[in-house]
Write a protein that holds these residues in place. Structure first.
Motif, PDB file in Angstrom:
ATOM      1  N   HIS A  33       0.830  -1.201   0.000  1.00  0.00           N
ATOM      2  CA  HIS A  33       0.000   0.000   0.000  1.00  0.00           C
ATOM      3  C   HIS A  33       0.870   1.259   0.000  1.00  0.00           C
ATOM      4  O   HIS A  33       0.580   2.227  -0.724  1.00  0.00           O
ATOM      5  CB  HIS A  33      -0.926  -0.004   1.211  1.00  0.00           C
ATOM      6  CG  HIS A  33      -1.757   1.219   1.333  1.00  0.00           C
ATOM      7  ND1 HIS A  33      -2.801   1.494   0.482  1.00  0.00           N
ATOM      8  CD2 HIS A  33      -1.680   2.283   2.175  1.00  0.00           C
ATOM      9  CE1 HIS A  33      -3.339   2.660   0.799  1.00  0.00           C
ATOM     10  NE2 HIS A  33      -2.667   3.157   1.825  1.00  0.00           N
ATOM     11  N   LYS A  36       2.349   1.711  -3.460  1.00  0.00           N
ATOM     12  CA  LYS A  36       1.318   2.194  -4.377  1.00  0.00           C
ATOM     13  C   LYS A  36       1.041   3.684  -4.188  1.00  0.00           C
ATOM     14  O   LYS A  36       0.872   4.426  -5.154  1.00  0.00           O
ATOM     15  CB  LYS A  36       0.027   1.407  -4.139  1.00  0.00           C
ATOM     16  CG  LYS A  36      -0.472   0.644  -5.314  1.00  0.00           C
ATOM     17  CD  LYS A  36      -1.663  -0.166  -4.920  1.00  0.00           C
ATOM     18  CE  LYS A  36      -2.823   0.205  -5.760  1.00  0.00           C
ATOM     19  NZ  LYS A  36      -3.985  -0.623  -5.557  1.00  0.00           N
ATOM     20  N   SER A  37       0.997   4.121  -2.936  1.00  0.00           N
ATOM     21  CA  SER A  37       0.699   5.534  -2.686  1.00  0.00           C
ATOM     22  C   SER A  37       1.853   6.429  -3.138  1.00  0.00           C
ATOM     23  O   SER A  37       1.627   7.505  -3.697  1.00  0.00           O
ATOM     24  CB  SER A  37       0.370   5.774  -1.215  1.00  0.00           C
ATOM     25  OG  SER A  37       1.496   5.563  -0.404  1.00  0.00           O
ATOM     26  N   ARG A  39       3.964   5.664  -5.553  1.00  0.00           N
ATOM     27  CA  ARG A  39       3.929   5.608  -7.022  1.00  0.00           C
ATOM     28  C   ARG A  39       2.846   6.540  -7.560  1.00  0.00           C
ATOM     29  O   ARG A  39       3.055   7.236  -8.554  1.00  0.00           O
ATOM     30  CB  ARG A  39       3.674   4.184  -7.491  1.00  0.00           C
ATOM     31  CG  ARG A  39       3.748   4.040  -9.005  1.00  0.00           C
ATOM     32  CD  ARG A  39       3.360   2.662  -9.498  1.00  0.00           C
ATOM     33  NE  ARG A  39       4.051   1.601  -8.819  1.00  0.00           N
ATOM     34  CZ  ARG A  39       3.429   0.546  -8.240  1.00  0.00           C
ATOM     35  NH1 ARG A  39       2.125   0.435  -8.276  1.00  0.00           N
ATOM     36  NH2 ARG A  39       4.130  -0.397  -7.666  1.00  0.00           N
ATOM     37  N   SER A  40       1.705   6.586  -6.900  1.00  0.00           N
ATOM     38  CA  SER A  40       0.628   7.487  -7.324  1.00  0.00           C
ATOM     39  C   SER A  40       1.071   8.938  -7.247  1.00  0.00           C
ATOM     40  O   SER A  40       0.727   9.752  -8.109  1.00  0.00           O
ATOM     41  CB  SER A  40      -0.608   7.279  -6.454  1.00  0.00           C
ATOM     42  OG  SER A  40      -1.148   6.012  -6.666  1.00  0.00           O
ATOM     43  N   TRP A 130       0.327   2.619 -17.094  1.00  0.00           N
ATOM     44  CA  TRP A 130       0.707   2.843 -15.702  1.00  0.00           C
ATOM     45  C   TRP A 130      -0.067   1.860 -14.841  1.00  0.00           C
ATOM     46  O   TRP A 130      -1.203   1.512 -15.159  1.00  0.00           O
ATOM     47  CB  TRP A 130       0.404   4.271 -15.300  1.00  0.00           C
ATOM     48  CG  TRP A 130       1.469   5.237 -15.727  1.00  0.00           C
ATOM     49  CD1 TRP A 130       2.666   4.949 -16.313  1.00  0.00           C
ATOM     50  CD2 TRP A 130       1.433   6.649 -15.581  1.00  0.00           C
ATOM     51  NE1 TRP A 130       3.381   6.076 -16.546  1.00  0.00           N
ATOM     52  CE2 TRP A 130       2.641   7.151 -16.101  1.00  0.00           C
ATOM     53  CE3 TRP A 130       0.523   7.545 -15.077  1.00  0.00           C
ATOM     54  CZ2 TRP A 130       2.956   8.504 -16.109  1.00  0.00           C
ATOM     55  CZ3 TRP A 130       0.828   8.887 -15.087  1.00  0.00           C
ATOM     56  CH2 TRP A 130       2.021   9.358 -15.605  1.00  0.00           C
ATOM     57  N   GLU A 132      -1.832   1.698 -11.997  1.00  0.00           N
ATOM     58  CA  GLU A 132      -3.185   1.898 -11.493  1.00  0.00           C
ATOM     59  C   GLU A 132      -4.162   2.293 -12.606  1.00  0.00           C
ATOM     60  O   GLU A 132      -5.314   2.562 -12.337  1.00  0.00           O
ATOM     61  CB  GLU A 132      -3.184   2.952 -10.381  1.00  0.00           C
ATOM     62  CG  GLU A 132      -2.688   2.447  -9.051  1.00  0.00           C
ATOM     63  CD  GLU A 132      -1.186   2.219  -8.966  1.00  0.00           C
ATOM     64  OE1 GLU A 132      -0.800   1.168  -8.448  1.00  0.00           O
ATOM     65  OE2 GLU A 132      -0.411   3.056  -9.416  1.00  0.00           O
ATOM     66  N   ASN A 135      -6.135  -3.063 -15.523  1.00  0.00           N
ATOM     67  CA  ASN A 135      -5.931  -4.348 -14.853  1.00  0.00           C
ATOM     68  C   ASN A 135      -4.810  -5.176 -15.473  1.00  0.00           C
ATOM     69  O   ASN A 135      -4.282  -6.075 -14.834  1.00  0.00           O
ATOM     70  CB  ASN A 135      -7.222  -5.163 -14.870  1.00  0.00           C
ATOM     71  CG  ASN A 135      -8.289  -4.532 -14.016  1.00  0.00           C
ATOM     72  OD1 ASN A 135      -7.983  -3.844 -13.048  1.00  0.00           O
ATOM     73  ND2 ASN A 135      -9.536  -4.762 -14.361  1.00  0.00           N
TER      74      ASN A 135
END
Length: 137
Positions: A33, A36-37, A39-40, A130, A132, A135
């Motif tokens: 998590h 992911k954050s 990377r966002s 990218w 996110e 799928n």
């Protein structure tokens, strides 16, 4: 008879084992998590840098920055300072640019570089997307 209250050693060991199992399941999920954050945040910085590049082109009729990306945008993520976890770079000509966010610091070895071009092409981990965004990435 004496009435003793408290926990036995076996009960304490069982509780510690249960907590260890739960932690071994929860920690990797937590770590993913966090990745992911971050990377966002890098993806958002690339989009903002691309907008800055477009504003520069409108004013100067060229993407060619004299001093690199620092002319129009921050060159690290997080862009407001702090310990950086992505470096932003640009390869530009008069008519094209490619922005790249390369993981460093706490993200080094945990993620792949993200790129964004003037045509809108987004790449990550060898794929034209990218993570996110769809799928199949």
């Amino acid at each position: 008879m004496k009435n003793n209250s408290g926990f036995t050693l076996v009960e304490v060991i069982i509780v510690v084992a249960i907590v260890a199992v739960l932690a071994s399941i929860a920690y990797p999920s937590y770590e993913q998590h966090i990745i992911k954050s971050k990377r966002s945040e890098a993806m958002a910085a690339l989009i903002n840098a691309a907008q800055a590049m477009e504003r520069f082109r409108v004013s100067n009729y060229s993407y060619d920055l004299p001093n690199g990306l620092s002319d129009v945008f921050a060159i690290q993520v997080p862009v407001d300072g702090g310990a950086k976890y992505y470096d932003l770079t640009v390869v530009d000509t008069a008519s094209t640019y490619t922005l790249t966010a390369t993981p460093v610091g706490s993200m080094a070895g945990k993620d792949s570089a993200l790129t964004l071009t003037n045509t809108g092409l987004r790449t990550w981990n060898g794929k034209n997307c990218w993570p996110e965004g769809s799928n199949d990435c």
